[in-house]
Design a protein around this motif. Structure first.
Motif, PDB file in Angstrom:
ATOM      1  N   VAL A   8     -36.934 -23.017 -83.718  1.00  0.00           N
ATOM      2  CA  VAL A   8     -35.931 -23.836 -83.065  1.00  0.00           C
ATOM      3  C   VAL A   8     -34.653 -23.743 -83.890  1.00  0.00           C
ATOM      4  N   LEU A   9     -33.590 -23.268 -83.251  1.00  0.00           N
ATOM      5  CA  LEU A   9     -32.300 -23.148 -83.917  1.00  0.00           C
ATOM      6  C   LEU A   9     -31.489 -24.410 -83.662  1.00  0.00           C
ATOM      7  N   ILE A  42     -35.864 -27.209 -98.183  1.00  0.00           N
ATOM      8  CA  ILE A  42     -36.788 -27.997 -97.349  1.00  0.00           C
ATOM      9  C   ILE A  42     -37.339 -27.159 -96.197  1.00  0.00           C
ATOM     10  N   GLU A  43     -37.315 -25.854 -96.396  1.00  0.00           N
ATOM     11  CA  GLU A  43     -37.907 -24.897 -95.453  1.00  0.00           C
ATOM     12  C   GLU A  43     -37.230 -24.890 -94.090  1.00  0.00           C
ATOM     13  N   VAL A  61     -32.645 -22.894 -88.977  1.00  0.00           N
ATOM     14  CA  VAL A  61     -33.926 -22.900 -88.274  1.00  0.00           C
ATOM     15  C   VAL A  61     -34.661 -24.172 -88.676  1.00  0.00           C
ATOM     16  N   GLN A  62     -35.024 -24.965 -87.691  1.00  0.00           N
ATOM     17  CA  GLN A  62     -35.720 -26.231 -87.935  1.00  0.00           C
ATOM     18  C   GLN A  62     -37.115 -25.969 -88.505  1.00  0.00           C
ATOM     19  N   LEU A  66     -40.990 -30.873 -90.319  1.00  0.00           N
ATOM     20  CA  LEU A  66     -40.057 -31.978 -90.535  1.00  0.00           C
ATOM     21  C   LEU A  66     -39.357 -32.362 -89.249  1.00  0.00           C
ATOM     22  N   SER A  67     -39.171 -33.641 -89.052  1.00  0.00           N
ATOM     23  CA  SER A  67     -38.381 -34.093 -87.910  1.00  0.00           C
ATOM     24  C   SER A  67     -36.907 -33.812 -88.193  1.00  0.00           C
ATOM     25  N   LEU A  68     -36.126 -33.730 -87.150  1.00  0.00           N
ATOM     26  CA  LEU A  68     -34.695 -33.503 -87.321  1.00  0.00           C
ATOM     27  C   LEU A  68     -34.072 -34.635 -88.134  1.00  0.00           C
ATOM     28  N   SER A  69     -34.458 -35.865 -87.860  1.00  0.00           N
ATOM     29  CA  SER A  69     -33.876 -36.984 -88.608  1.00  0.00           C
ATOM     30  C   SER A  69     -34.205 -36.888 -90.095  1.00  0.00           C
TER      31      SER A  69
END
Length: 148
Positions: A8-9, A42-43, A61-62, A66-69
């Motif tokens: 996910v970008l 944080i990868e 790249v997500q 981890l959540s976005l927040s």
């Protein structure tokens, strides 16, 4: 499927508190490098970081775990601590942020957009730029709660 796969970008945008122009040309690359290093740590592999004296754009790249927040919290927390020490003791980021999903097919346009911030800011303020991104991505907002 026994394995979880994702890519996910994310195009993340946030400003300094009250849009103070604290990211001077003398510090810009160091700030961008620190933000990118924090994402990588944080990868969340960084693709491009850029911005202006009063705001930043992070394209990455997500991380799957981890959540976005949580990503935003870590990036702001770590970079704010660093900036207070190396840039200005009164350095703070705004409370909120704008986050936008990016299709891999337009990733090159997103990179170019971030690289050309100087040109965009000649015709758009940060507020107008964020409003344009929100409209483009179909996000509704209330002006009373967007700016701090």
């Amino acid at each position: 499927m026994p394995q979880s796969l994702a890519r996910v970008l994310v195009h993340l945008v946030f400003s300094t508190k009250n849009r103070e122009p604290l990211i001077s040309p003398d510090h810009r690359e160091r700030v961008f490098d620190y933000l990118g290093g924090t994402l990588n740590a944080i990868e969340c592999p960084v693709i491009k970081v850029g911005g202006m004296p009063d705001h930043v754009h992070l394209f990455f790249v997500q991380a799957r775990t981890l959540s976005l927040s949580k990503v935003v919290e870590e990036v702001k927390k770590e970079s704010s601590k660093w900036a207070k020490k190396h840039i200005h003791p009164g350095f703070f980021w705004q409370n909120g942020y704008g986050a936008f999903s990016v299709s891999p097919s337009i990733a090159p346009k997103t990179i170019a957009y971030i690289e050309n911030q100087q040109e965009h800011q000649k015709v758009l303020t940060y507020q107008d730029e964020l409003r344009e991104l929100l409209r483009k991505h179909g996000i509704e907002w209330d002006e009373r709660y967007v700016w701090d």
